[in-house]
Enzyme design. Structure first.
Site, PDB file in Angstrom:
ATOM      1  N   ASP A  62      16.993 119.847  -5.433  1.00  0.00           N
ATOM      2  CA  ASP A  62      15.755 120.635  -5.431  1.00  0.00           C
ATOM      3  C   ASP A  62      14.541 119.732  -5.217  1.00  0.00           C
ATOM      4  O   ASP A  62      14.428 118.667  -5.831  1.00  0.00           O
ATOM      5  CB  ASP A  62      15.647 121.339  -6.793  1.00  0.00           C
ATOM      6  CG  ASP A  62      14.564 122.394  -6.828  1.00  0.00           C
ATOM      7  OD1 ASP A  62      14.621 123.319  -6.009  1.00  0.00           O
ATOM      8  OD2 ASP A  62      13.665 122.298  -7.687  1.00  0.00           O
ATOM      9  N   GLU A  76      31.540 106.477  -5.051  1.00  0.00           N
ATOM     10  CA  GLU A  76      32.579 105.985  -5.979  1.00  0.00           C
ATOM     11  C   GLU A  76      33.674 107.038  -6.174  1.00  0.00           C
ATOM     12  O   GLU A  76      34.778 106.724  -6.583  1.00  0.00           O
ATOM     13  CB  GLU A  76      31.977 105.712  -7.372  1.00  0.00           C
ATOM     14  CG  GLU A  76      31.095 104.493  -7.455  1.00  0.00           C
ATOM     15  CD  GLU A  76      30.371 104.460  -8.816  1.00  0.00           C
ATOM     16  OE1 GLU A  76      30.868 105.062  -9.796  1.00  0.00           O
ATOM     17  OE2 GLU A  76      29.295 103.848  -8.864  1.00  0.00           O
TER      18      GLU A  76
HETATM   19  O1  TEU Z   1      11.553 125.193  -4.041  1.00  0.00           O
HETATM   20  C1  TEU Z   1      10.655 124.232  -3.583  1.00  0.00           C
HETATM   21  C2  TEU Z   1       9.484 124.749  -2.845  1.00  0.00           C
HETATM   22  O2  TEU Z   1       8.470 124.094  -2.825  1.00  0.00           O
HETATM   23  C3  TEU Z   1       9.474 126.017  -2.103  1.00  0.00           C
HETATM   24  O3  TEU Z   1      10.621 126.525  -1.659  1.00  0.00           O
HETATM   25  C4  TEU Z   1       8.666 127.037  -2.808  1.00  0.00           C
HETATM   26  O4  TEU Z   1       9.458 127.917  -3.543  1.00  0.00           O
HETATM   27  C5  TEU Z   1       7.900 127.811  -1.796  1.00  0.00           C
HETATM   28  O5  TEU Z   1       7.232 126.908  -0.989  1.00  0.00           O
HETATM   29  C6  TEU Z   1       6.885 128.693  -2.450  1.00  0.00           C
HETATM   30  O6  TEU Z   1       5.959 129.073  -1.485  1.00  0.00           O
HETATM   31  C7  TEU Z   1      12.466 124.815  -5.018  1.00  0.00           C
HETATM   32  C8  TEU Z   1      13.355 125.981  -5.384  1.00  0.00           C
HETATM   33  O7  TEU Z   1      14.125 126.342  -4.280  1.00  0.00           O
HETATM   34  C9  TEU Z   1      12.499 127.086  -5.908  1.00  0.00           C
HETATM   35  O8  TEU Z   1      13.225 128.235  -6.185  1.00  0.00           O
HETATM   36  C10 TEU Z   1      11.834 126.582  -7.163  1.00  0.00           C
HETATM   37  O9  TEU Z   1      10.930 127.558  -7.628  1.00  0.00           O
HETATM   38  C11 TEU Z   1      11.084 125.291  -6.915  1.00  0.00           C
HETATM   39  O10 TEU Z   1      11.850 124.347  -6.195  1.00  0.00           O
HETATM   40  C12 TEU Z   1      10.757 124.629  -8.215  1.00  0.00           C
HETATM   41  O11 TEU Z   1      11.924 124.129  -8.818  1.00  0.00           O
END
Ligand code: TEU
Length: 589
Positions: free
Chosen positions: A234, A284
């Site tokens: 993420d 690993e």
């Molecule tokens: O998402 C990261 C992220 O910056 C974008 O997908 C964001 O949700 C979008 O730009 C909003 O406009 C990840 C995850 O996929 C998302 O569900 C989470 O909310 C976010 O990280 C935080 O962990």
């Protein structure tokens, strides 16, 4: 069309320098992940075994045979860890245990083992940019003094202004509002500020701290030891911040706001060192001589241009990176042609596969998005008061887009429900909305409805309560009316259904190893079509993939139609339809 035209495609191994060759064939014995199709499960919304309206791990395990039959290679599960669920589980309070709403650690082990027995690999979500504010580390940080080791695991700073009551800099949250919040000192007086690039309940972790790095190494091992085949990482572009913490004026949604102007919280060079470290850990676990045992990392990195993204998949870093430029491309042949060409150019330069994707839990489902006339940044949530996209147009284009995507060499991700052609929920009443984006931007000029509309529980059976999502009528988000007719039991075995289309595409793609093929542009069809060939590594099979974006039907060259995303018009390809056509043997020699 003449046969000679296909001579341009060439036999990859004999003619690697042909002008239209965009991407050479992959080695036939390359490891599984280079051409895998991976199905994203959003655990809250896929299958509910206990009727509480929230999906869970036993529910997923029970339905895994559906994915084997669909013909995917692996599943990726969005977070299932202990969490207060302020961001649907992307706010992790304990990385080594399962949230009771989803089940137990034992349920996770059963899920992994069952998937493996069915021939499916399992990827889990790793959320390393931030923890939940309920994580024991953050609680300890709040209880500790400024400057303490506990605070150094996060990004605490003194405020600006004479009394420290202004945030340390002007960074915004991706979800709207300020990127910093102030906390009281242990004695109760107003104290320092902490950084949260997302919700206030998602404090950013300090990756400059070796204790933090060691902790995530250990979390990786914890799940690798339980047999997971990889991690979707993420916010992979966010872990390292410019340590001067400069003010910035760019959009938080774009890593590079202008050529060479990188945002100070995105895509900093230091992230790559972290991924090299993780790669060594994953390696690993590879059994020597068994490429099938390779464990993988997939970057969720919203990074442009393609070369910058390709740095995440250099040979000693991650294996895959989602191609969000492709996802963000509008319904336009020139746009697709550009992004496909640039993606292969950048990834081939580092020896990485390209990883295609059209939908996920953060964006409008492509069966809706492709019918939206887009202005500016991609639309993020549609409500009942907004203009409603045409569902038929959206589905028609979505089927054509997927048929194109699955003909492209490389890997691909499929988001739950897209195989049914599920649209976005575009009329969800506001009182249901849970996305922190909705709540943080409400009443401000950043206002956005958020992402709940793509996270609605799956439709399995038309006439059952909650459309078969669970044994009760409860669903944590409401299902739109349109889902009933699209339920699995309405499409299963029905020729022409979207589910049948996906099954056919995946079966043919797997059988003929499209993911390993060579790609060349096919030039004959004018500006309103996109046409390319996928040629097997031994040059014996060439399939033409043609999408018609124009208003008039397009004729096909000689060959056998294998699959079409919709009915043809007297042998010609109508508007917004993609066709796979096997070219006669010899055309590709
Ligand atoms: O998402 C990261 C992220 O910056 C974008 O997908 C964001 O949700 C979008 O730009 C909003 O406009 C990840 C995850 O996929 C998302 O569900 C989470 O909310 C976010 O990280 C935080 O962990």
């Amino acid at each position: 069309m003449t046969c000679a035209a296909y001579g341009k495609v060439g036999r990859v191994t004999d003619a690697p320098t042909l002008p239209d060759l965009v991407h050479p064939a992959d080695s036939p014995d390359s490891p599984w992940w280079r051409d895998a199709v991976i199905y994203q499960i959003y655990p809250r919304s896929w299958s509910d075994s206990d009727g509480d309206g929230i999906g869970d791990l036993p529910g997923i395990t029970a339905r895994l045979p559906y994915l084997r039959d669909l013909g995917v290679d692996a599943v990726w599960l969005s977070p299932f860890y202990v969490s207060p669920m302020n961001d649907a589980g992307y706010d992790v309070a304990d990385y080594r245990d399962i949230d009771p709403r989803f089940g137990t650690l034992h349920d996770a082990e059963v899920l992994i083992d069952t998937a493996h027995a069915l021939g499916l690999k399992v990827l889990v979500d790793l959320v390393p940019n931030h923890t939940s504010s309920e994580h024991e580390w953050f609680r300890a940080a709040l209880a500790a003094e400024p400057g303490s080791p506990e605070r150094d695991r996060y990004i605490f700073r003194d405020g600006a202004g004479p009394h420290g009551d202004l945030p340390p800099n002007n960074w915004r949250s991706v979800f709207g509002g300020r990127g910093w919040s102030r906390v009281p000192d242990p004695d109760g007086t107003p104290g320092q500020w902490y950084l949260h690039i997302f919700d206030t309940t998602q404090p950013d972790v300090n990756w400059e701290n070796e204790e933090v790095r060691a902790e995530y190494d250990d979390i990786l091992r914890f799940w690798l030891d339980r047999g997971v085949d990889g991690f979707r990482v993420d916010v992979a572009h966010g872990l390292v911040k410019d340590q001067t913490f400069p003010d910035t004026t760019g959009s938080m949604h774009t890593a590079e706001n202008a050529p060479g102007h990188r945002m100070p919280m995105w895509d900093q060079d230091g992230v790559h060192e972290i991924y090299r470290r993780w790669r060594r850990i994953l390696d690993e676990y590879t059994v020597p001589g068994d490429p099938d045992s390779e464990r993988i990392l997939c970057a969720e990195a919203w990074v442009q241009p393609e070369e910058a993204l390709a740095r995440y998949v250099r040979p000693d870093e991650m294996h895959q990176a989602f191609n969000f430029e492709f996802l963000d491309t509008r319904w336009d042949p020139a746009g697709y042609r550009h992004v496909i060409t640039e993606s292969y150019r950048s990834n081939d330069a580092v020896g990485a596969p390209t990883t295609w994707v059209l939908s996920n839990h953060d964006v409008l489902r492509h069966a809706t998005r492709l019918a939206v006339v887009q202005e500016g940044y991609r639309p993020n949530g549609i409500g009942a008061d907004d203009p409603q996209p045409d569902p038929e147009l959206g589905l028609r284009r979505a089927r054509a887009a997927t048929t194109m995507m699955l003909a492209l060499p490389g890997g691909a991700y499929v988001y739950q429900g897209e195989e049914l052609g599920l649209p976005e929920h575009t009329t969800m009443p506001d009182e249901w909305r849970q996305d922190p984006i909705f709540h943080r931007t409400k009443g401000t000029d950043e206002f956005a409805l958020g992402r709940d509309g793509c996270r609605v529980p799956m439709a399995w059976a038309k006439d059952e309560p909650s459309l078969g999502f669970g044994p009760s009528a409860k669903t944590w988000l409401p299902q739109p009316e349109a889902y009933a007719a699209l339920a699995v039991d309405q499409q299963d075995g029905v020729p022409g259904s979207t589910l049948s289309l996906y099954r056919d595409l995946l079966a043919y793609r797997r059988k003929h190893r499209f993911g390993h093929g060579a790609l060349a542009w096919h030039e004959l069809d004018g500006p309103e079509t996109l046409a390319f060939t996928n040629t097997s590594g031994d040059g014996t099979r060439t399939v033409l993939c043609l999408t018609n974006f124009g208003d008039e039907p397009v004729s096909l060259p000689d060959g056998d139609v294998i699959i079409s995303s919709g009915p043809l018009d007297d042998g010609r390809v109508p508007t917004d339809i993609t066709v796979w056509l096997r070219l006669p043997t010899g055309h590709d020699r």
